[in-house]
Design a protein around this motif. Structure first.
Motif, PDB file in Angstrom:
ATOM      1  N   GLU A  26       0.847  -1.194   0.000  1.00  0.00           N
ATOM      2  CA  GLU A  26       0.000   0.000   0.000  1.00  0.00           C
ATOM      3  C   GLU A  26       0.883   1.246   0.000  1.00  0.00           C
ATOM      4  OE1 GLU A  26      -3.386  -0.005  -0.159  1.00  0.00           O
ATOM      5  OE2 GLU A  26      -3.328  -2.182  -0.283  1.00  0.00           O
ATOM      6  N   HIS A 111      -3.383   7.263   3.731  1.00  0.00           N
ATOM      7  CA  HIS A 111      -3.370   6.117   2.836  1.00  0.00           C
ATOM      8  C   HIS A 111      -3.807   6.608   1.462  1.00  0.00           C
ATOM      9  CE1 HIS A 111      -5.353   2.538   0.949  1.00  0.00           C
ATOM     10  NE2 HIS A 111      -4.150   2.066   1.229  1.00  0.00           N
ATOM     11  N   THR A 113      -5.180   5.850  -2.369  1.00  0.00           N
ATOM     12  CA  THR A 113      -5.881   4.952  -3.280  1.00  0.00           C
ATOM     13  C   THR A 113      -5.910   5.613  -4.643  1.00  0.00           C
ATOM     14  OG1 THR A 113      -7.296   4.228  -1.467  1.00  0.00           O
ATOM     15  CG2 THR A 113      -8.033   3.702  -3.690  1.00  0.00           C
TER      16      THR A 113
END
Length: 116
Positions: A26, A111, A113
Motif C-alpha cells: 500500500e 493512505h 488509493t
C-alpha cells in the motif's frame, strides 16, 4: 514525486514535492513529526494528483484517507521508520530517526488509493 492538492482555505491548486512510502503493498504519505499544510488540504479535499517525476513520468488521480486507528498507525510507522533508519537510505533524513512515539503523536499519515 510531487502532489497537487486543493488548498483547504483558498481552494487553489497547490503542488509540492513529497516522499511516499510503501508498506505491505500500500502507498502512504507522511513526514517526520510536524504540522503540514498538504495534510490539512487533503483532509478538506481528499482527491489529489500524484505526479511521478523520476524515471517514469505520469499524473495519477488519487484519493487520500487519513489513518487514525492507533494499532494501524503503529504498524505503518514502524515499517517506515525501519526503512528510514537504515544507513543507506536516500531520504537524507538524520539517523537515527525520531522514536516511534513522536511519529504516532505528531506525524500526519494518509493512505493513498488510485482512482483511475
Amino acid at each position: 514525486m510531487d502532489i497537487t492538492t486543493t488548498g483547504a482555505r483558498t481552494g487553489r491548486p497547490r503542488r509540492i514535492e513529497i516522499w511516499f512510502y510503501r508498506v505491505d503493498g500500500e502507498v502512504y504519505l507522511t513526514t517526520q513529526p510536524a504540522r503540514r499544510s498538504w495534510y490539512a488540504n487533503l483532509l478538506r479535499h481528499p482527491d489529489f494528483t500524484m505526479h511521478l517525476t523520476h524515471g517514469v513520468r505520469d499524473n495519477l488521480p488519487a484519493r487520500a484517507t487519513p489513518v487514525h486507528e492507533p494499532a494501524e498507525r503503529r504498524r505503518i510507522f514502524a515499517a517506515i521508520i525501519a526503512d528510514l533508519d537504515h544507513p543507506r537510505h536516500r531520504a537524507y533524513i538524520a539517523q537515527p530517526v525520531e522514536p516511534i512515539g513522536e511519529w504516532l503523536a505528531r506525524s500526519p499519515l494518509m493512505h493513498v488509493t488510485f482512482t483511475d
